[in-house]
Design an enzyme around this catalytic site. Structure first.
Site, mmCIF file in Angstrom:
data_model
loop_
_atom_site.group_PDB
_atom_site.id
_atom_site.type_symbol
_atom_site.label_atom_id
_atom_site.label_comp_id
_atom_site.label_asym_id
_atom_site.label_seq_id
_atom_site.Cartn_x
_atom_site.Cartn_y
_atom_site.Cartn_z
ATOM 1 C CE1 TYR A 1 -4.215 1.881 0.301
ATOM 2 C CE2 TYR A 1 -3.121 2.625 2.622
ATOM 3 C CZ TYR A 1 -4.109 2.557 1.711
ATOM 4 O OH TYR A 1 -5.336 3.556 1.635
ATOM 5 N NE ARG B 1 -6.309 12.092 -6.670
ATOM 6 C CZ ARG B 1 -6.200 11.250 -5.741
ATOM 7 N NH1 ARG B 1 -5.086 10.680 -5.389
ATOM 8 N NH2 ARG B 1 -7.248 11.037 -4.882
ATOM 9 C CE LYS C 1 -6.721 3.154 -1.688
ATOM 10 N NZ LYS C 1 -6.812 4.013 -0.542
ATOM 11 C CD GLU D 1 -8.992 4.627 -4.153
ATOM 12 O OE1 GLU D 1 -10.033 3.974 -3.292
ATOM 13 O OE2 GLU D 1 -8.364 5.568 -3.266
ATOM 14 C CG ASP E 1 -10.520 5.135 -0.244
ATOM 15 O OD1 ASP E 1 -11.124 5.126 0.842
ATOM 16 O OD2 ASP E 1 -9.834 4.719 -0.706
ATOM 17 C CG ASP E 2 -9.176 8.947 -3.653
ATOM 18 O OD1 ASP E 2 -8.450 8.686 -2.826
ATOM 19 O OD2 ASP E 2 -9.639 8.493 -4.705
ATOM 20 C CG ASN F 1 -0.869 9.542 0.008
ATOM 21 O OD1 ASN F 1 -1.015 9.410 -1.077
ATOM 22 N ND2 ASN F 1 -1.870 9.176 0.620
ATOM 23 C CG ASN G 1 -4.046 5.610 4.312
ATOM 24 O OD1 ASN G 1 -4.809 4.852 3.753
ATOM 25 N ND2 ASN G 1 -3.147 6.323 3.511
#
Ligand SMILES: O=C([O-])CC(=O)C(=O)O
Ligand SMILES: [Mg+2]
Length: 587
Positions: free
Chosen positions: A98, A162, A180, A251, A274-275, A421, A466
């Site tokens: 990850y 992205r 993920k 994602e 998720d973002d 990150n 995270n």
């Protein structure tokens, strides 16, 4: 058929192997039956010993990318060993499968793919723009493949536009859905055979890949918006036809498309981003904790966001909701506690440029003639108590910035969250933030930073905000109880469950998040909260879950925690890899 995360009542802890081939764990009897006698060494290995050897091999690899490649190989050939290894060494291995190593692996994906590709056992769907009209055929191919033993319950889907803070990686972004979903298995107890990574290979605008002779994606620029939305619709409709209840996680789409897809689909299918929602939920949880510890009235917080992309605005909106719901203030008042900075400086309504749609909500209207052109100017103007970075600008919180924040917050503990990150994009690191604030900072980052030893010799573990703290639990809850959709209030419930999951020891240490080693328990608590909230909103039809939630209402502890039948039911339905105990039961 082996137990998995299903809505049935079977227990997990599957003793059945994930692969059907030869294994060194087989007994003489099994080897004879499969005509393997003499074809593999005589000794019988336990799963534990195979796992020990794998760890030994892993530790001998010199670079994180070599470790990633090695782990990918074991995952493809011996998934039981892989998932046991990851579960037992999560702190060591999570940064490889990850963030941050997965970012490097994505950048190199086309180059390493030939050595890790499980071509006879596909690792997901590679749907290219010129093939979206054949979506049913693609799904059918997957169904016929060795990888598809049962219907997938969950997909993580990206178009690679992205990836983390690394930009447009095209098809190479496939490393993210794969990574993920591995966390879904380890942290959320999803059955790996029912997880489906998908990349929408719609081209890339990154010249480096288009001109790389080894690039394995579609060699063309990205399409216009109408083509993008039309093609994604064809894919999602195809997935819905094939697997109607499947949970979809969007994602790492570029900002506009991330918001666009969520708006388009959130009422129509069981999905979440998720973002936007996952990251927002985790940051909110850490923020709630930090506000409790900061030493000032929560309503006196002045929150400065650096970066106004999908993640920045998504997180800021969730924090606004928190002040509205938990502190009972009107939205307009809550909104005024926030200032956002983008590459042109402080976002104001009268700045003179055309603001992207998602930024307008936060544009300040009380700035008069003042326009701050950079971060330092903005800090002097806003005097923030909380500084939150989602800018992907390495060291944006430099020495000068941190020193100013320290001065401004001499009477209270400053909140500093560098959330970009991987590490090469992080706005600052834990050590710099601790040193600049006389070790008073309330800190959470997007990437993992090393423990810091204070002047008095105490060890401080930095909080990692995270999204892995919530997405496995959100997905687990969604897969188990199959609500009609995921609402913002369910995401909010996930944040609160995460804050509540902090145990006594962590509370004593002043941690903003639980220790990563407890992630399975945390995910179960998040899943229980998701199910509980969905039932309260009338989004669950399954009577069993309504009963379980009914039991929650009558048994709920005063602190609202979930140590009751619903939580235990969730725990019972988490998948586990095969272990020696399960193997010997079977033989
Ligand atoms: O993958 C991570 O570590 C967090 C995330 O979703 C992102 O940065 O896009
Ligand atoms: Mg992401």
């Amino acid at each position: 058929m082996s137990p998995s995360v299903t809505t049935d009542s079977k227990r997990s802890g599957s003793p059945e192997s994930l692969i059907s081939g030869a294994s060194l764990t087989m007994t003489d009897v099994e080897r004879k039956r499969l005509h393997l006698t003499g074809l593999i060494p005589r000794g019988v290995c336990s799963l534990t010993s195979e796992e020990e050897l794998a760890l030994e091999q892993l530790r001998q690899k010199e670079t994180p990318l070599q470790k990633y490649i090695y782990l990918s190989t074991i995952r493809n050939t011996n998934p039981d060993i892989f998932y046991n290894l990851v579960a037992h060494n999560l702190k060591e291995i999570a940064p490889i499968i990850y963030t941050p190593t997965v970012g490097k692996a994505c950048q190199e994906f086309s180059h390493i793919y030939p050595s890790i590709a499980p071509l006879d056992h596909p690792d997901g769907l590679y749907i290219s723009l010129d093939q979206v009209d054949n979506i049913d055929e693609i799904i059918d191919n997957y169904r016929q493949s060795a990888a598809c033993k049962e219907d997938p319950q969950i997909t993580v889907i990206t178009d690679g536009s992205r990836i983390l803070g690394l930009g447009d990686l095209g098809m190479n972004g496939m490393g993210i859905p794969i990574g993920k979903l591995q966390l879904y298995v380890v942290a959320g107890g999803l059955d790996p055979r029912r997880c489906l990574p998908i990349v929408l290979d719609f081209g890339t605008d990154t010249e480096r890949y288009l001109s790389d002779p080894h690039y394995l994606g579609l060699r063309q620029k990205r399409p216009a918006d109408d083509i993008f939305y039309d093609a994604t619709k064809k894919v999602i409709d195809g997935l819905k036809r094939a697997w109607p209840g499947m949970f979809i996680q969007f994602e790492d789409f570029s900002t506009d498309h991330a918001f666009g897809l969520l708006d388009l689909w959130r009422e129509k299918v069981l999905c979440f981003n998720d973002d936007i929602q996952g990251t927002g939920s985790v940051i909110l949880s850490g923020f709630i904790r930090a506000v409790e510890l900061a030493g000032i009235d929560p309503l006196k917080q002045r929150i400065l966001f650096v970066g106004a992309g999908s993640a920045g605005v998504g997180v800021a909106k969730q924090l606004v909701d928190y002040f509205v719901i938990e502190h009972g203030i009107p939205e307009e008042q809550a909104k005024r506690m926030f200032w956002l900075v983008d590459s042109r400086g402080l976002i104001t309504a009268n700045r003179g440029d055309k603001l992207a749609a998602h930024k307008i909500y936060f544009a300040r209207e009380d700035n008069g003639e003042t326009q701050c052109k950079n971060l330092l100017e903005t800090i002097d103007y806003v005097k923030p108590t909380a500084l939150i970075g989602l800018s992907t600008i390495y060291k944006a919180f430099n020495e000068e910035v941190l020193a100013r924040i320290n001065e401004i917050n001499s009477e209270n503990r400053p909140i500093i969250f560098p959330l970009s990150n991987p590490e090469t994009k992080a706005e600052c690191n834990f050590e710099d933030a601790m040193k600049a604030t006389n070790e008073r900072v309330l800190f959470a980052s997007g990437t993992a930073f090393p423990t810091y030893t204070t002047k008095s010799g105490e060890e401080h573990i930095p909080g990692q905000g995270n999204n892995m703290y919530v997405f496995p639990g959100i997905g687990l809850g969604a897969v188990l109880a199959n609500p009609e959709k995921i609402t913002d209030t369910m995401i909010f419930a996930a944040s609160k469950a995460l804050t509540k999951s902090i145990n006594e020891e962590e509370t004593k240490a002043g941690d903003l998040y639980p220790r990563i080693e407890r992630i399975r328990d945390v995910s179960a608590q998040v899943a229980a909260a998701i199910i509980h909230q969905a039932a309260a909103e009338g989004l669950i039809k399954d009577a069993k879950y309504l009963d379980l939630v009914g039991a929650v209402e009558s048994n709920q502890k005063p602190d609202g925690s979930f140590s009751h039948r619903l939580y235990e039911h969730v725990m019972d339905h988490m998948w586990n890899p095969r272990t020696d105990a399960a193997t010997s039961n079977k033989l």
